[in-house]
Design a protein around this motif. Structure first.
Motif, short mmCIF file in Angstrom:
data_model
loop_
_atom_site.label_atom_id
_atom_site.label_comp_id
_atom_site.label_asym_id
_atom_site.label_seq_id
_atom_site.Cartn_x
_atom_site.Cartn_y
_atom_site.Cartn_z
N ALA A 212 6.29 -6.55 -6.57
CA ALA A 212 7.15 -6.79 -5.48
C ALA A 212 6.63 -7.34 -4.24
O ALA A 212 6.03 -6.65 -3.32
CB ALA A 212 8.14 -5.54 -4.80
N THR A 213 6.04 -8.66 -4.43
CA THR A 213 4.92 -9.18 -3.76
C THR A 213 5.17 -9.19 -1.94
O THR A 213 4.69 -8.74 -1.15
CB THR A 213 4.58 -10.46 -3.81
N VAL A 214 6.59 -9.56 -1.98
CA VAL A 214 7.34 -9.33 -0.83
C VAL A 214 8.67 -8.40 -0.84
O VAL A 214 9.20 -9.13 -1.78
CB VAL A 214 7.70 -10.72 0.01
N GLU A 215 8.80 -7.33 -0.25
CA GLU A 215 9.92 -6.69 -0.66
C GLU A 215 11.32 -7.11 0.23
O GLU A 215 11.36 -7.31 1.14
CB GLU A 215 9.98 -5.28 -0.14
N ILE A 241 3.53 -1.64 -18.51
CA ILE A 241 4.36 -2.40 -17.43
C ILE A 241 3.93 -1.60 -16.14
O ILE A 241 3.88 -0.36 -16.08
CB ILE A 241 5.83 -2.26 -17.69
N SER A 242 3.49 -2.38 -15.08
CA SER A 242 2.61 -1.89 -13.91
C SER A 242 3.63 -2.20 -12.74
O SER A 242 4.13 -3.43 -12.67
CB SER A 242 1.27 -2.35 -13.81
N LEU A 243 3.56 -1.47 -11.70
CA LEU A 243 4.49 -1.55 -10.46
C LEU A 243 3.35 -1.86 -9.46
O LEU A 243 2.33 -1.25 -9.21
CB LEU A 243 5.38 -0.56 -10.16
N HIS A 244 3.84 -3.01 -8.48
CA HIS A 244 2.95 -2.96 -7.41
C HIS A 244 3.71 -3.26 -6.16
O HIS A 244 4.22 -4.58 -5.86
CB HIS A 244 1.87 -4.46 -7.54
N PRO A 245 4.41 -2.39 -5.58
CA PRO A 245 5.50 -2.39 -4.45
C PRO A 245 4.87 -2.66 -3.14
O PRO A 245 4.01 -1.96 -3.08
CB PRO A 245 6.36 -1.21 -4.64
N HIS A 246 5.23 -3.63 -2.47
CA HIS A 246 5.08 -3.75 -0.97
C HIS A 246 6.09 -3.02 -0.41
O HIS A 246 6.91 -2.62 -0.83
CB HIS A 246 4.60 -5.04 -0.50
N VAL A 253 7.85 3.18 -1.48
CA VAL A 253 7.70 4.55 -2.29
C VAL A 253 8.80 4.56 -3.00
O VAL A 253 8.90 4.84 -4.28
CB VAL A 253 7.55 5.67 -1.34
N ALA A 254 10.04 4.35 -2.62
CA ALA A 254 11.45 4.74 -3.21
C ALA A 254 11.57 3.41 -4.56
O ALA A 254 11.74 3.73 -5.65
CB ALA A 254 12.61 4.29 -2.43
N ALA A 255 10.89 2.13 -4.31
CA ALA A 255 10.97 1.13 -5.25
C ALA A 255 9.78 1.41 -6.35
O ALA A 255 10.12 1.39 -7.57
CB ALA A 255 10.25 -0.24 -4.64
N ALA A 256 8.74 2.37 -6.09
CA ALA A 256 8.01 2.72 -7.24
C ALA A 256 8.48 3.87 -8.11
O ALA A 256 8.58 3.87 -9.24
CB ALA A 256 6.65 3.29 -6.67
N GLU A 257 9.20 4.85 -7.44
CA GLU A 257 9.81 5.99 -7.97
C GLU A 257 11.03 5.63 -8.92
O GLU A 257 10.99 5.96 -10.20
CB GLU A 257 10.31 6.77 -7.22
N LEU A 258 11.64 4.30 -8.39
CA LEU A 258 12.98 4.10 -9.35
C LEU A 258 12.38 3.00 -10.28
O LEU A 258 12.85 3.17 -11.55
CB LEU A 258 13.91 3.16 -8.35
N GLY A 269 -1.24 0.89 -5.97
CA GLY A 269 -0.92 1.05 -4.55
C GLY A 269 -2.20 1.66 -3.72
O GLY A 269 -3.65 1.59 -4.41
N CYS A 270 -2.02 2.07 -2.44
CA CYS A 270 -3.26 2.35 -1.67
C CYS A 270 -2.94 3.87 -1.11
O CYS A 270 -2.05 4.11 -0.96
CB CYS A 270 -3.24 1.33 -0.30
N LEU A 271 -4.09 4.29 -0.97
CA LEU A 271 -4.19 5.84 -0.26
C LEU A 271 -3.59 5.45 1.00
O LEU A 271 -4.10 4.99 1.94
CB LEU A 271 -5.41 6.57 -0.29
N LEU A 272 -2.72 6.35 1.32
CA LEU A 272 -1.82 6.44 2.76
C LEU A 272 -1.26 4.98 2.97
O LEU A 272 -0.76 4.76 4.20
CB LEU A 272 -2.80 6.99 3.83
N GLY A 273 -1.11 4.00 2.09
CA GLY A 273 -0.04 2.92 2.37
C GLY A 273 -0.66 1.65 2.83
O GLY A 273 0.26 0.98 3.25
N ASN A 274 -2.03 1.61 3.21
CA ASN A 274 -2.40 0.38 3.86
C ASN A 274 -2.19 -0.86 2.79
O ASN A 274 -2.12 -0.73 1.79
CB ASN A 274 -4.05 0.68 4.13
#
Length: 552
Positions: A212-215, A241-246, A253-258, A269-274
């Protein structure tokens, strides 16, 4: 802002997936994790990390337990290339960690990427090109066929470069960049064209990263996209299949979980979301969300403050005090009702016969993350009796009776209103001492005493300073406390009736002190409280009665 935003913005279209399965699924195991802190996170910094910071961050990621790390974009410049090649040459990469590099689909960039990894025992090369209509039309001016060919040409170069370095166990990742805003059928077409070149197998799968390059839509739509893709891709057992949500909409986070519920295998992703704009998916939050559901994420966040300190040092970005799990204040309650519920929760937790965590307002035990309980409840003008009592108990070991908690809260509230700031443990202890414990200017001060007599008929004889003058007082009662009250009533002291009395040891061992609490009613109907602390519980109870007398 426009009163009719529909004249400028269009709603994201729904996905035609009538038999979607992800809404009824639950996450039962952790995914493969990939940290992109050193690449995606780094490129989002005002001042990108130097070699020292990247090395420190790399070591942290390994310590946390992440086994796949995107370490950089080697064709971006000498700093990136030297850091990556240095990791390989110095043997800094743990045997169970696979590093990954990113490259656009250009021959010179791909070849530079492979060169940076020369000598690595294993590595992932991540190829990407954007496929969405906006990019095809606005950025590239290309047709579908031309965009697909970019991906195919890049895949062929990957294959050939890998063949030229046979001593490395090569893995490949392909991202149809801007997947979340592209046509699903075209993303599938491009990915399958790449698979035709790279020929993945179940033993050596291709990672297909669907970013999700741009959510731009709600996370349920991203889940629909992931499930649709997983159901339609050929040779599903040969791809990861790998997820890369922005996080542009705040739902990374919700996009990754779903997306995991929709069948994905891996989360980037990144530690603490940077990350760029509003950031990448926060791996800490996703992992600890799983942890609170009883799932081992296979990552170690038992010293969350060390992680925060390293990340903030390397990124030069603060962690918000309300950041999930990691923020300074996420386990802190100022509200009186919250404090009371948490205090009762900790008490109930200590009395339970099982280990299951159940404390109101705390979805996770702060101790599991290396946080102490001392900061769980903090006191300001919004706080109530429960919070004040918690601080006293944690700081001094005093377990105040409920009505005494309310009385102390009045004194603390007055101090908070007067100072207009948060009160620390020392402030609260000072208020407690001033209200209940012996002071030089007290009307009644215990000097010495003794008691005698049989059970039910006790004589109290004490030396007490009354208004600074030493006096001998005595009184009879069915116990020590009633004898002290009788002695006070027979002299210049107030007439008191005991309403409630309690006591407990403070700490353990031979040197432990004791605390006594007394609630009394005066002749005119007022309620006063007294507290006594002494190495001897009997003396503590005498001090408690004199403390109550001093409050009249």
């Amino acid at each position: 802002m426009l009163r009719d935003p529909s004249t400028k913005y269009r709603p994201f279209p729904q996905i035609d997936l009538p038999n979607r399965e992800w809404p009824s699924r639950t996450i039962t195991q952790p995914p493969r994790w990939l940290s992109t802190d050193l690449r995606d996170g780094n490129q989002a910094l005002i001042d990108p990390m130097d070699g020292e910071k990247k090395t420190r961050f790399f070591d942290l990621i390994c310590k946390v337990g992440i086994k796949e790390i995107e370490v950089g974009f080697p064709s971006a410049g000498a700093t990136e290339f030297d850091f990556i090649s240095g990791l390989v040459k110095t043997g800094r990469i743990p045997d169970d960690v696979t590093i990954q590099v990113l490259t656009q689909s250009r021959r010179d960039l791909i070849e530079t990427s492979f060169e940076s990894l020369r000598g690595a025992p294993k590595a992932i090369v991540h190829l990407y090109n954007a496929v969405s209509p906006a990019w095809r039309k606005i950025v590239f001016g290309m047709s579908r066929d031309e965009v697909r060919q970019i991906a195919v040409d890049g895949a062929k170069i990957l294959r050939d470069c890998a063949a030229a370095q046979p001593n490395t166990d090569w893995f490949f990742e392909y991202s149809p960049e801007t997947f979340s805003t592209a046509e699903l059928d075209f993303s599938l077409e491009v990915c399958e064209a790449v698979m035709e070149v790279l020929r993945p197998t179940p033993d050596h799968p291709l990672i297909l990263n669907l970013p999700a390059t741009v959510e731009c839509a709600t996370p349920n739509i991203y889940a629909d996209q992931i499930e649709w893709f997983g159901k339609n891709i050929r040779n599903r057992d040969s791809v990861v299949i790998s997820l890369h949500p922005h996080n542009d909409r705040g739902t990374g986070v919700a996009a990754a979980e779903l997306g995991l519920m929709a069948g994905a295998d891996r989360v980037e992703g990144c530690l603490l979301g940077n990350g760029e704009r509003t950031g990448n998916c926060d791996l800490v939050t996703v992992a600890l969300n799983m942890y609170t559901q009883g799932i081992d994420p296979k990552l170690d966040f038992s010293d969350i403050d060390e992680i925060i300190n390293t990340v903030t040092y390397c990124n030069q970005l603060p962690v918000h005090p309300r950041h999930p799990y990691a923020g300074e204040l996420v386990f802190t309650a100022f509200s009186g009702s919250h404090q009371d519920a948490i205090k009762k929760g900790f008490t109930a937790q200590a009395e339970r016969n099982d280990e299951f965590w159940e404390v109101p307002y705390l979805p996770i035990d702060p101790a599991d993350l290396g946080r102490s309980y001392e900061a769980v409840i903090r006191v300001n003008s919004q706080s109530g009796k429960g919070g004040v009592a918690w601080v006293i108990e944690q700081d001094k070991g005093l377990k105040l009776p409920k009505r005494l908690q309310a009385d102390l809260s009045r004194h603390v509230q007055a101090m908070a209103d007067e100072t207009s700031r948060e009160l620390n443990a020392e402030d609260i202890w000072n208020a407690f001492q001033k209200a209940y414990l012996a002071k030089p200017d007290d009307r009644f001060t215990l000097l010495d005493y003794h008691e005698s007599g049989a059970s039910g008929d006790r004589l109290f004889v004490g030396r007490v300073a009354i208004g600074g003058e030493e006096r001998s007082i005595s009184g009879r009662g069915n116990g020590l406390i009633s004898g002290v009250i009788a002695a006070l009533g027979d002299t210049t002291g107030p007439q008191l009736d005991v309403v409630d009395y309690s006591e407990h040891a403070i700490g353990h061992g031979a040197d432990a002190q004791a605390a006594a609490y007394v609630e009394c009613r005066t002749a005119d109907g007022r309620t006063v409280f007294g507290v006594g602390i002494d190495a001897d519980i009997a003396t503590a109870s005498v001090r408690a009665v004199l403390s109550a007398a001093n409050a009249v």
